[in-house]
Design a protein around this motif. Structure first.
Motif, PDB file in Angstrom:
ATOM      1  N   VAL A 311       0.852  -1.268  -0.093  1.00 46.81           N
ATOM      2  CA  VAL A 311      -0.003   0.046   0.006  1.00 46.81           C
ATOM      3  C   VAL A 311       0.739   1.287   0.097  1.00 46.81           C
ATOM      4  O   VAL A 311       0.749   2.236  -0.823  1.00 46.81           O
ATOM      5  CB  VAL A 311      -0.948   0.062   1.204  1.00 46.81           C
ATOM      6  N   TYR A 312       1.873   1.189   0.836  1.00 43.82           N
ATOM      7  CA  TYR A 312       2.710   2.403   1.035  1.00 43.82           C
ATOM      8  C   TYR A 312       4.402   2.000   0.929  1.00 43.82           C
ATOM      9  O   TYR A 312       4.513   0.813   1.330  1.00 43.82           O
ATOM     10  CB  TYR A 312       2.693   3.084   2.261  1.00 43.82           C
ATOM     11  N   ALA A 313       5.168   2.553   0.331  1.00 46.67           N
ATOM     12  CA  ALA A 313       6.476   2.316   0.451  1.00 46.67           C
ATOM     13  C   ALA A 313       6.906   2.070   1.939  1.00 46.67           C
ATOM     14  O   ALA A 313       7.727   0.988   2.333  1.00 46.67           O
ATOM     15  CB  ALA A 313       7.613   3.383  -0.126  1.00 46.67           C
ATOM     16  N   GLU A 314       6.586   2.888   2.841  1.00 50.00           N
ATOM     17  CA  GLU A 314       6.752   2.737   4.230  1.00 50.00           C
ATOM     18  C   GLU A 314       5.371   2.674   4.792  1.00 50.00           C
ATOM     19  O   GLU A 314       4.633   3.760   5.104  1.00 50.00           O
ATOM     20  CB  GLU A 314       7.512   4.058   4.771  1.00 50.00           C
ATOM     21  N   PRO A 315       5.046   1.452   5.332  1.00 49.92           N
ATOM     22  CA  PRO A 315       3.884   1.280   6.074  1.00 49.92           C
ATOM     23  C   PRO A 315       3.429   2.314   7.286  1.00 49.92           C
ATOM     24  O   PRO A 315       4.293   2.487   8.024  1.00 49.92           O
ATOM     25  CB  PRO A 315       3.729   0.166   6.297  1.00 49.92           C
ATOM     26  N   THR A 316       2.253   2.639   7.375  1.00 57.51           N
ATOM     27  CA  THR A 316       1.811   3.541   8.603  1.00 57.51           C
ATOM     28  C   THR A 316       1.524   2.339   9.722  1.00 57.51           C
ATOM     29  O   THR A 316       1.391   1.286   9.740  1.00 57.51           O
ATOM     30  CB  THR A 316       0.511   4.129   8.240  1.00 57.51           C
TER      31      THR A 316
END
Ligand SMILES: Cc1ncc(C[n+]2csc(CCOP(=O)(O)OP(=O)(O)O)c2C)c(N)n1
Ligand SMILES: [Mg+2]
Length: 332
Positions: A311-316
């Motif tokens: 979903v994101y390069a750096e997950p939340t």
């Protein structure tokens, strides 16, 4: 430069047949419950294959929407990966976008124009010679994103080709109900770059126009809008019923000549293909399609954690919490 060699013509023919035969099968497979949904390209193969054949996969990059099967075929995109978008296993497809030079499929109408412009700006900043080709529908030209993309590309003279497939319909809305001023190609003048109308059912004309537009962009002369005029013969997607907004008589009147029949007749007459080749291509496609069907009916199990991983390069932290919660359930 724009004239294809006999070998390239045979590739064009093979790709047109591949795009047509796979398209027809995918609709059947959707009706058989093998895939959940599919947006057919029947009748748009010449526009798609002609454009795809013009893109240099060593330098350029295609930014497709959801109805670009023939572009993917002509660019040699891994077809099982591409179909990941339509078999419901992976939004946008499982093909490698960087290696294929073909982004994940976009269903958000108009969104790929800004992506193409951003990539083209990157080429400029890195002093590279790649050209972005954005595939947009007639309906997509009514989106704000498309305006922003064309405006910035024109202003900064970026290496982008806006390939507009005008298939006369945006789901149930005809071109006449949504194009102010009555012409898509005329819009290019407002952005300060040339617009070209091409017969989208003539694969050689589409290929030549796209090669010329890409070459122009590569020379640093900026964007071109190509309006490829064709016709969406069937439903918008397998969930659509076109009889709600047009009759079969309308469709037969407006569709024009089948682009595959047209090119086959022309290529046979000019002697670049013969009937033995035509038959060999049909046989090759039958085997190819059986292989694809085999994969679609017995998909490999997928790891559900993929839902969270890309979903994101750096997950939340929220996403990581959700993944941990999901993993507890998955372990039960
Ligand atoms: C931003 C956005 N608005 C609306 C939709 C719903 N929608 C999906 S396809 C489509 C029509 C697009 O028509 P066109 O650009 O002509 O492409 P075609 O389907 O004819 O190939 C619409 C309105 C969407 N996917 N995204
Ligand atoms: Mg359309």
């Amino acid at each position: 430069m724009a004239d294809p060699s006999p070998a390239q013509e045979r590739d064009l023919y093979r790709d047109l047949v591949a795009a047509r035969r796979l398209d027809v099968e995918l609709v059947r497979w959707q009706r058989q419950g093998i895939i959940p949904a599919f947006p057919p390209s029947f009748g748009q193969e010449a526009a798609q294959v002609g454009a795809g054949a013009a893109i240099d996969p060593t330098r350029d990059f295609a930014f497709p929407m959801y109805r670009e099967l023939g572009v993917a075929v002509a660019m040699g995109v891994d077809m099982l990966g591409y179909l990941g978008n339509h078999d419901g296993s992976w939004n946008g497809g499982r093909h490698d976008p960087v290696a294929s030079r073909f982004t994940p499929l976009q269903s958000v109408v108009g969104s790929n124009g800004p992506h193409a412009v951003g990539w083209a700006l990157g080429q400029r900043l890195d002093d590279r010679e790649g050209v972005a080709v954005a595939f947009i529908g007639d309906g997509g030209t009514s989106q704000g994103d498309t305006h922003e993309a064309m405006n910035v590309a024109g202003l900064w003279n970026l290496p982008v080709v806006f390939f507009v497939t005008n298939n006369r319909w945006a789901i149930s809305v005809p071109e006449s109900s949504q194009v102010a001023g009555g012409s898509i190609v005329a819009r290019a003048a407002g952005y300060g770059f040339p617009g070209v109308v091409v017969d989208g059912d003539d694969v050689l004309a589409v290929r030549a126009a796209t090669i010329a537009a890409i070459a122009r962009a590569r020379r640093g002369e900026g964007p071109t809008l190509i309006e490829a005029q064709t016709y969406r013969r069937g439903p918008h997607a397998t969930s659509d019923d076109p009889s709600r907004y047009r009759t079969l008589d309308d469709e037969r009147r407006d569709a024009g000549e089948d682009p595959l029949d047209r090119y086959r007749a022309d290529a046979l007459e000019r002697g670049v293909i013969d009937t033995a080749f035509v038959q060999a291509v049909e046989d090759e496609m039958t085997t190819w399609l059986e292989g694809i069907r085999g994969h679609l009916v017995s998909p490999a199990p997928r790891d559900g954690s993929e839902m969270f991983d890309f979903v994101y390069a750096e997950p939340t932290s929220e996403l990581l919490d959700q993944k941990a919660e999901w993993a507890k359930g998955a372990a039960l």
